[in-house]
Design a protein around this motif. Sequence first.
Motif: not given
Length: 364
Positions: A204-208, A158-178
């Motif tokens: 991003x449901x694939x990576x979760x 955003x600081x360099x002027x980009x305004x077409x921005x978004x986020x992707x939720x793909x989950x987080x690494x965990x040592x606990x295996x599920x």
Amino acid sequence: MENKKFQGIIPPEKWIKDCSTPLIIAGPCSAETEEQVMQTAHQLKNTGVVQIFRAGIWKPRTQPNTFEGVGSVGLEWLQRVKRETGMSVATEVGSAKHVFEAIKYGVDLLWIGARTTSNPFAIQEIADALQGADIPVLVKNPLSPDLDLWIGAIERLHAVGLRKLGAIHRGFFSWEKTDLRNQPCWHIPLSMMRQFPDLPIICDPSHIAGKRELVPEIAQRAYDLRMHGLMVETHINPDNAWSDARQQLTPANFSEMIQSLVGTDSDEPYNHNLNDLRTEIDEIDEQLLGMVARRMRTVEKIAHLKEEEKLNVIQPKRWQDVLVNVKTKAESRGLRPTFAEGLFNAIHEESVLLQSNIIRSNQP
């Protein structure tokens, strides 16, 4: 309270021709061959729901000497996808060189992967390369459940002027295996949505999920939480994919999933605070069950050792020591000692039953 950090964010409807929400992005984890890319693209086009075709050109892999993407030749295949299907195309970038190559070949949308988001130096290099560009950029969450690091990456763009921005939720690494590849930690993207309501966040449901049979459940959860779209990995022959084979859907399976998803009424009042807290409770409950299951697996090992050493299942002195410790720690955490004692007595009863059954089953 709304955060004013990201001013002037442009909604997805104004990013690319025919773009709307929910934003549906689909395609293979990796561009492997021109034939594979084109067949997947045409089949996804025929679903009538995909707005942007995705394919990984450069693949950041954990181990060396593994497939790391076809490189720039794959960008020519994406050009062909645009010509023949009319779909916009997207790929992941991890360096300034990737940015320049992707823009040169007319890629319509870029995303930044979790490993790259985790490195502020890499993000700043990409931000500098994108200065003055008019292209949508989506930022995946970092590997660790660090909301500030995720926000910081978007802030650099955003600081360099980009305004077409978004986020992707793909989950987080965990040592606990599920059952899941990455832990959703839904409260983190929900916190992002609450702080920055104008910033689109897709899932991003694939990576979760990590397993194709779990992808629809995660996708529905994202819809329930009013995320702004999905990025789903799809492949014409998932079992033989060169990367992430287990989590990719066929175009037909993808189409079935999209048709089965139940949306929400965007005009219906949504109590973010209450629903966010309920989501957090659900996650905590899942973690509690996981920890109890892990405890029982350890109990099984103890049962076998007790059997070998001819020890009694119940060890009164040991259990009294456990209860004293539990009640002391519970009180220090603001919990009633009697509540903690009752909870752990129930767990102990199940542990004793499990050990007894194991030892009994091994007796002649």
